[in-house]
Design an enzyme around this catalytic site. Sequence first.
Site, PDB file in Angstrom:
ATOM      1  N   ARG A  46       6.831  -8.987  17.196  1.00 64.21           N
ATOM      2  CA  ARG A  46       6.043  -7.960  16.910  1.00 64.21           C
ATOM      3  C   ARG A  46       6.196  -6.862  17.872  1.00 64.21           C
ATOM      4  O   ARG A  46       6.179  -5.640  17.316  1.00 64.21           O
ATOM      5  CB  ARG A  46       4.677  -8.700  17.288  1.00 64.21           C
ATOM      6  CG  ARG A  46       3.617  -7.428  17.242  1.00 64.21           C
ATOM      7  CD  ARG A  46       2.143  -7.873  16.979  1.00 64.21           C
ATOM      8  NE  ARG A  46       1.767  -9.254  17.760  1.00 64.21           N
ATOM      9  CZ  ARG A  46       1.725  -9.242  19.023  1.00 64.21           C
ATOM     10  NH1 ARG A  46       1.629  -8.075  19.764  1.00 64.21           N
ATOM     11  NH2 ARG A  46       1.112 -10.215  19.576  1.00 64.21           N
ATOM     12  N   TYR A  98      -2.965  11.274  -1.243  1.00 61.74           N
ATOM     13  CA  TYR A  98      -2.771   9.955  -1.704  1.00 61.74           C
ATOM     14  C   TYR A  98      -4.059   9.846  -1.575  1.00 61.74           C
ATOM     15  O   TYR A  98      -4.890   9.569  -0.621  1.00 61.74           O
ATOM     16  CB  TYR A  98      -1.755   9.100  -1.058  1.00 61.74           C
ATOM     17  CG  TYR A  98      -1.776   7.734  -1.559  1.00 61.74           C
ATOM     18  CD1 TYR A  98      -2.031   7.357  -2.780  1.00 61.74           C
ATOM     19  CD2 TYR A  98      -1.996   6.991  -0.579  1.00 61.74           C
ATOM     20  CE1 TYR A  98      -1.921   6.158  -3.213  1.00 61.74           C
ATOM     21  CE2 TYR A  98      -1.950   5.498  -0.781  1.00 61.74           C
ATOM     22  CZ  TYR A  98      -1.982   5.062  -2.167  1.00 61.74           C
ATOM     23  OH  TYR A  98      -2.176   3.669  -2.609  1.00 61.74           O
ATOM     24  N   ASP A 170       2.893  14.168   6.160  1.00 58.74           N
ATOM     25  CA  ASP A 170       3.305  13.038   5.178  1.00 58.74           C
ATOM     26  C   ASP A 170       4.391  13.382   4.189  1.00 58.74           C
ATOM     27  O   ASP A 170       4.234  14.451   3.346  1.00 58.74           O
ATOM     28  CB  ASP A 170       2.125  12.547   4.515  1.00 58.74           C
ATOM     29  CG  ASP A 170       2.475  11.278   3.652  1.00 58.74           C
ATOM     30  OD1 ASP A 170       3.532  11.185   3.208  1.00 58.74           O
ATOM     31  OD2 ASP A 170       1.677  10.584   3.328  1.00 58.74           O
ATOM     32  N   LYS A 195       8.654   4.347  -0.829  1.00 56.43           N
ATOM     33  CA  LYS A 195       9.153   5.293  -1.888  1.00 56.43           C
ATOM     34  C   LYS A 195      10.528   5.512  -1.835  1.00 56.43           C
ATOM     35  O   LYS A 195      11.386   4.560  -2.022  1.00 56.43           O
ATOM     36  CB  LYS A 195       8.235   6.388  -1.894  1.00 56.43           C
ATOM     37  CG  LYS A 195       6.570   6.133  -1.868  1.00 56.43           C
ATOM     38  CD  LYS A 195       6.132   5.165  -2.970  1.00 56.43           C
ATOM     39  CE  LYS A 195       4.704   5.338  -2.985  1.00 56.43           C
ATOM     40  NZ  LYS A 195       4.130   3.877  -2.645  1.00 56.43           N
TER      41      LYS A 195
HETATM   42  O1  P1T Z   1       1.621   2.142  -0.466  1.00 60.54           O
HETATM   43  P1  P1T Z   1       2.217   2.619   1.101  1.00 60.54           P
HETATM   44  O2  P1T Z   1       3.564   2.279   1.605  1.00 60.54           O
HETATM   45  O3  P1T Z   1       1.049   1.946   2.156  1.00 60.54           O
HETATM   46  O4  P1T Z   1       2.066   4.174   1.504  1.00 60.54           O
HETATM   47  C1  P1T Z   1       0.858   4.868   1.275  1.00 60.54           C
HETATM   48  C2  P1T Z   1       1.052   6.024   0.953  1.00 60.54           C
HETATM   49  C3  P1T Z   1       1.052   7.337   1.914  1.00 60.54           C
HETATM   50  N1  P1T Z   1       1.381   8.446   1.549  1.00 60.54           N
HETATM   51  C4  P1T Z   1       1.727   8.811   0.529  1.00 60.54           C
HETATM   52  C5  P1T Z   1       2.103  10.389  -0.185  1.00 60.54           C
HETATM   53  C6  P1T Z   1       1.592   7.836  -0.858  1.00 60.54           C
HETATM   54  O5  P1T Z   1       2.158   8.286  -1.967  1.00 60.54           O
HETATM   55  C7  P1T Z   1       1.476   6.453  -0.426  1.00 60.54           C
HETATM   56  C8  P1T Z   1       1.364   5.544  -1.422  1.00 60.54           C
HETATM   57  N2  P1T Z   1       1.376   5.880  -2.857  1.00 60.54           N
HETATM   58  C9  P1T Z   1       1.242   5.390  -3.819  1.00 60.54           C
HETATM   59  C10 P1T Z   1       1.330   3.725  -4.006  1.00 60.54           C
HETATM   60  C11 P1T Z   1       1.126   6.085  -5.127  1.00 60.54           C
HETATM   61  O6  P1T Z   1       1.434   5.616  -6.273  1.00 60.54           O
HETATM   62  O7  P1T Z   1       0.887   7.201  -5.264  1.00 60.54           O
END
Ligand code: P1T
Length: 379
Positions: A46, A98, A170, A195
């Site tokens: 961890r 998001y 972000d 992503k």
């Molecule tokens: O899904 P995760 O890895 O927890 O990430 C969250 C997140 C944070 N910031 C942005 C700009 C994002 O687009 C996302 C996640 N977005 C999607 C799952 C989506 O389809 O837009």
Amino acid sequence: MKFNTKAIHGGQEHDPAYGAVMPPIYQTSTYAQSTPGGHKGFEYSRTHNPTRRALEKSFASIENGQYGLAFASGMAAIDAIIKTLKPGDEVISTNDLYGGTYRLFTKVFEKFGVKFKFTGMGDSATVESLITDNTKLIWVETPTNPMMNIIDIKAISDLAHRHDILLAVDNTFATPYLQRPLDLGADIVMHSATKYLGGHSDVIMGAIVVNDEKLAEQLYFIQNASGAVCGPNDSFLTLRGIKTLAVRMERHCDNAKAVARFLEQQDKIERVYWPGFEYHPNHEVAKAQMSDFGGMLSFVTKGNDYKEAIRIVERLKIFTLAESLGGVESLAGHPASMTHASIPKDEREKSGVVDSLIRLSVGIEDHEDLIADLKQAIG
Ligand code: P1T
């Protein structure tokens, strides 16, 4: 080192045990000690793990930062950043972001006394008018998800620093290949590495990179104390993804450009949101702070026709109707009912997320096939 070299070699060393070129997947929760405290730098996974460590160094390298941290998801990374605050602190955030970030801010952290103010950030004066003595953080997503607004990172960072406030960006949509927020003055850059960094729709992963040592210590403390860490397999896959980030992004950008230009000419499409158009309200800022316009775009159907939008996404064959973005394969989404459903309708519509909005994550297939798919779906 330049970007492509860093993406492949940044922070990476050949494994000292056998010279493995790729960091081995250290699938272990714990590490042998010869005497209490006598270990080789790793005690418990961890806290540290060699595969995760290699990924964290890579994150830092590609974002031009000093300290990288990997988390179990993008949301876990955002969660760790907000946990550096305390009750009474205020955050000013982009209003178009998001849906999961909005949900974490309003449904989780507001309960603990952190206050969030949401606003468009096209103009620094509007942001400045919301600053109080309690404002500790400005949260910027750029390009925004899903409206593709572009926020001037340098302008907001100058404003934040005049008021002794931290700026977090972000950088999920742009990736460090196209935009490096720390170089533009941001204090914290984060990613949903699920992503483009991972790039193959096979991991959930979050990233943070900072330059300030004290801030890094705080974040490492929270990472270990709260424990939302990623496993070694996912760390390995993300590292592998990062190695091809540059070539993938070039192709994503070229394909999105072709798709945006096609959609713009369709009678049944009212408007296409893509920062590469000269008439996009933030085109000049995008040109200045990004090296290309990315692989994402959104559009609305003529007359804001919800049924037509649903019909289009249902008829797509190469684009898969799915949440997420940034993988090699093209995806289509309906933000109002999918990724942004957790934002109340009136709030969501204020920033343009209407029921007829479709979001595309343009993949790296042949753009002729993608355009033919859209053509048959739009009809
Ligand atoms: O899904 P995760 O890895 O927890 O990430 C969250 C997140 C944070 N910031 C942005 C700009 C994002 O687009 C996302 C996640 N977005 C999607 C799952 C989506 O389809 O837009």
